[in-house]
Design a protein around this motif. Structure first.
Motif, PDB file in Angstrom:
ATOM      1  N   HIS A   1      -5.160 114.091  74.263  1.00 26.33           N
ATOM      2  CA  HIS A   1      -5.958 113.960  73.047  1.00 26.33           C
ATOM      3  C   HIS A   1      -5.183 113.262  71.937  1.00 26.33           C
ATOM      4  N   ASP A   2      -3.840 113.262  72.047  1.00 27.38           N
ATOM      5  CA  ASP A   2      -2.982 112.568  71.087  1.00 27.38           C
ATOM      6  C   ASP A   2      -1.735 112.139  71.846  1.00 27.38           C
ATOM      7  N   THR A   3      -1.688 110.877  72.256  1.00 25.25           N
ATOM      8  CA  THR A   3      -0.617 110.415  73.145  1.00 25.25           C
ATOM      9  C   THR A   3       0.754 110.376  72.477  1.00 25.25           C
ATOM     10  N   THR A   4       0.808 110.549  71.144  1.00 19.39           N
ATOM     11  CA  THR A   4       2.117 110.618  70.477  1.00 19.39           C
ATOM     12  C   THR A   4       2.798 111.967  70.711  1.00 19.39           C
ATOM     13  N   LEU A   5       2.029 112.955  71.195  1.00 23.11           N
ATOM     14  CA  LEU A   5       2.596 114.265  71.512  1.00 23.11           C
ATOM     15  C   LEU A   5       3.085 114.242  72.949  1.00 23.11           C
ATOM     16  N   ASN A   6       4.373 114.022  73.124  1.00 26.73           N
ATOM     17  CA  ASN A   6       4.914 113.875  74.465  1.00 26.73           C
ATOM     18  C   ASN A   6       6.371 114.321  74.493  1.00 26.73           C
ATOM     19  N   SER A   7       6.892 114.418  75.681  1.00 28.11           N
ATOM     20  CA  SER A   7       8.314 114.737  75.861  1.00 28.11           C
ATOM     21  C   SER A   7       8.852 113.934  77.035  1.00 28.11           C
ATOM     22  N   LEU A   8      10.126 113.602  76.952  1.00 30.50           N
ATOM     23  CA  LEU A   8      10.790 112.831  77.986  1.00 30.50           C
ATOM     24  C   LEU A   8      12.123 113.500  78.284  1.00 30.50           C
ATOM     25  N   GLY A   9      12.346 113.824  79.546  1.00 32.14           N
ATOM     26  CA  GLY A   9      13.565 114.536  79.906  1.00 32.14           C
ATOM     27  C   GLY A   9      14.349 113.843  80.998  1.00 32.14           C
ATOM     28  N   PHE A  10      15.668 113.944  80.912  1.00 33.15           N
ATOM     29  CA  PHE A  10      16.568 113.353  81.902  1.00 33.15           C
ATOM     30  C   PHE A  10      17.572 114.410  82.354  1.00 33.15           C
ATOM     31  N   TYR A  11      17.816 114.467  83.638  1.00 32.53           N
ATOM     32  CA  TYR A  11      18.844 115.366  84.170  1.00 32.53           C
ATOM     33  C   TYR A  11      19.625 114.634  85.249  1.00 32.53           C
ATOM     34  N   LEU A  12      20.935 114.818  85.257  1.00 33.53           N
ATOM     35  CA  LEU A  12      21.781 114.265  86.304  1.00 33.53           C
ATOM     36  C   LEU A  12      22.943 115.214  86.542  1.00 33.53           C
ATOM     37  N   GLY A  13      23.178 115.537  87.801  1.00 30.77           N
ATOM     38  CA  GLY A  13      24.306 116.383  88.167  1.00 30.77           C
ATOM     39  C   GLY A  13      24.936 115.874  89.447  1.00 30.77           C
ATOM     40  N   ALA A  14      26.248 115.934  89.524  1.00 29.71           N
ATOM     41  CA  ALA A  14      26.935 115.432  90.714  1.00 29.71           C
ATOM     42  C   ALA A  14      28.245 116.174  90.915  1.00 29.71           C
TER      43      ALA A  14
END
Length: 410
Positions: free
Chosen positions: A325-338
Motif C-alpha cells: 500500500h506504500d512501497t516506501t515502507l520496506n526493509s533490506l537485509g544482508f547476512y554473510l558468515g564464513a
C-alpha cells in the motif's frame, strides 16, 4: 659417569623413537564433526590416532548433519582418504530420532565410524585388534514396525529463569507446544507459545515494575513439487506488548526454487523464495502513522545460499520486505558468515548482518518515557541495525590429540 649419561640418553632416544613408530603404525584420522562428543569417541575408539588438522591425517571424517522429521538428525559421513589412501573415499548415512538420549546418539556415531574405518584398517594392515559381528543365519529377520504415529512428532516445553538481588529481581517464563509431520512430499508444522518477562526495581522505597509478554500461534504447510521447486502456506497470529500489538495475524503463500537439488542440501544450497499475503495489525497504542488497526498487503523475496566442504563453510542471505500500500515502507537485509580453513592449523571466521529498516509501522506515536527506554518496554524507531563478528584460530605443535583428561572440567 659420562658413559652412564650417554647410555641413558640413548635409551631415551630409543624409547621416543619406538613410541613414535607405534603412533605412526596406527591409522591417523581427523574428526571433522561439530555435533560429536569428541572425548567419548577418543576414549572408545582404539587402533587409531587422532590428529589436529586434516592434512596430517590418513582419513578425514567429514560430518554433515540436518534436522530430520522426528526431531533427530540425519548424518552424512564422508570417509575421505588422504596420502596413500587417497583412492578410498565413500559415504555412510544414518539417522537418529528425538527419543534417543545423548548417550545412545554418541554410541550410534561411534558404531558407524568403526564400520566406515574397516576398509582403511585393512589397507593399513592393522586389523589384529579389529572384529566384525554380523547376524547369524539362525537369527530371526528384522521386523519393521509400522509407524503408529504416522510421522507425527509432538513436543511440550516449559522453562523458567529467576534471578535477583536486594534492589531488583526478574523472572522469565516460557511455555510452548508444537506438532509437526515431515515426509518427502509434505512438511507441516504447528507451534503455540507464551512468554513473559517481569522485572522489579526498588529505588528510594518505590517499586518500578516492567512486564513484557507475548503469545503466538504459527502454522506452516510446505509441499514438494520436484527436486528443485516447492510451495507453501505460512500463517501466524499473536500479541506482543513490546512490539505494540494487541493482536496481529498474517497469511502468506510462498514459492521457492533451489538451484541445486534438495538432495544435496546438507552440503550446498542456493534458494530463491517469494512470499505475498495479508497482514492485520491491531495496535495497543496508536501507531506512528496514526493507525489503531489496519489490513494491508506485504511481500518479500529472499536469496540465500550455503556451502559446507572440507575447506570450511559459507552462509549468505539477502532479503527484501515491502508493504504494497506504500512501497516506501520496506526493509533490506544482508547476512554473510564464513569459517574458512586458510592453511594448515589456521582458520578464519567472519560474520555480519546489516539491515535497513523503513517498515516499522507498529511503533507507537507517543513519546517513550525514560523508564520505558531504560527498561526496554517498547520497540523504538531505528533506520538500521547491524552486528559483526570476526576472529581467527591457529594451532601448532604435536599432531596427535587422542588423549582425553577430564579433570576439573566441572
Amino acid at each position: 659417569m659420562l658413559k652412564t649419561i650417554s647410555l641413558l640418553t640413548i635409551m631415551c632416544i630409543s624409547s621416543i623413537a619406538f613410541s613414535q613408530d607405534k603412533l605412526d603404525d596406527n591409522l591417523k584420522i581427523f574428526l571433522d564433526c561439530d555435533v560429536c562428543d569428541h572425548a567419548y569417541i577418543k576414549q572408545n575408539l582404539s587402533n587409531v590416532q587422532f590428529v589436529r588438522d586434516q592434512d596430517l591425517g590418513d582419513v578425514h571424517l567429514f560430518f554433515v548433519t540436518q534436522r530430520n522429521g522426528s526431531g533427530g538428525r540425519l548424518y552424512e559421513v564422508d570417509f575421505i582418504g588422504k596420502n596413500k589412501f587417497e583412492k578410498i573415499s565413500y559415504k555412510i548415512e544414518f539417522s537418529t530420532n528425538t527419543d534417543m538420549t545423548s548417550d545412545i546418539v554418541r554410541s550410534e556415531i561411534l558404531k558407524h565410524i568403526k564400520i566406515g574405518l574397516v576398509r582403511f584398517w585393512i589397507e593399513n594392515g592393522t586389523i589384529n585388534d579389529v572384529t566384525v559381528t554380523v547376524p547369524s543365519l539362525e537369527s530371526e529377520p528384522e521386523v519393521i514396525e509400522k509407524d503408529a504415529w504416522n510421522f507425527w512428532v509432538f513436543r511440550l516445553g516449559a522453562r523458567g529463569y529467576f534471578n535477583g538481588q536486594e534492589t531488583n529481581k526478574s523472572s522469565n517464563l516460557n511455555f510452548n507446544v508444537s506438532a509437526k509431520r515431515v515426509t518427502e512430499k509434505n512438511k507441516f508444522s504447528f507451534r503455540a507459545s507464551f512468554g513473559e518477562n517481569k522485572s522489579t526495581f526498588t529505588f528510594d522505597g518505590n517499586d518500578i515494575i516492567a512486564i513484557n509478554n507475548n503469545k503466538s500461534l504459527n502454522v506452516s504447510d510446505v509441499l514438494s513439487i520436484n527436486s528443485h521447486w516447492s510451495y507453501g502456506f505460512f500463517g501466524d497470529i499473536g500479541t506482543s506488548t513490546y512490539r505494540n500489538y494487541k493482536l496481529f495475524w498474517r497469511f502468506r503463500p510462498a514459492i521457492e526454487y533451489n538451484f541445486f537439488s534438495y538432495e544435496q542440501s546438507a552440503k550446498k544450497q542456493l534458494v530463491l523464495s517469494y512470499r505475498n499475503g495479508l497482514v492485520f495489525n491491531d495496535y495497543i497504542e496508536q501507531s506512528v502513522f496514526g493507525k489503531e488497526k489496519e489490513l494491508i498487503f506485504e511481500h518479500s523475496i529472499l536469496l540465500g545460499g550455503s556451502v559446507r566442504q572440507e575447506w570450511g563453510n559459507i552462509n549468505g542471505e539477502v532479503s527484501f520486505n515491502q508493504y504494497l500500500h506504500d512501497t516506501t515502507l520496506n526493509s533490506l537485509g544482508f547476512y554473510l558468515g564464513a569459517s574458512i580453513r586458510v592453511f594448515k592449523g589456521f582458520n578464519f571466521d567472519v560474520g555480519g548482518n546489516y539491515s535497513i529498516t523503513r517498515n516499522q509501522i507498529n511503533v507507537p506515536a507517543a513519546d517513550v518515557s525514560l523508564e520505558e527506554l531504560l527498561l526496554q518496554q517498547q520497540q523504538l524507531q531505528s533506520g538500521y541495525n547491524y552486528w559483526v563478528t570476526i576472529g581467527f584460530s591457529y594451532s601448532f605443535g604435536s599432531i596427535y590429540n587422542s588423549i582425553v583428561n577430564p579433570r576439573f572440567n566441572f
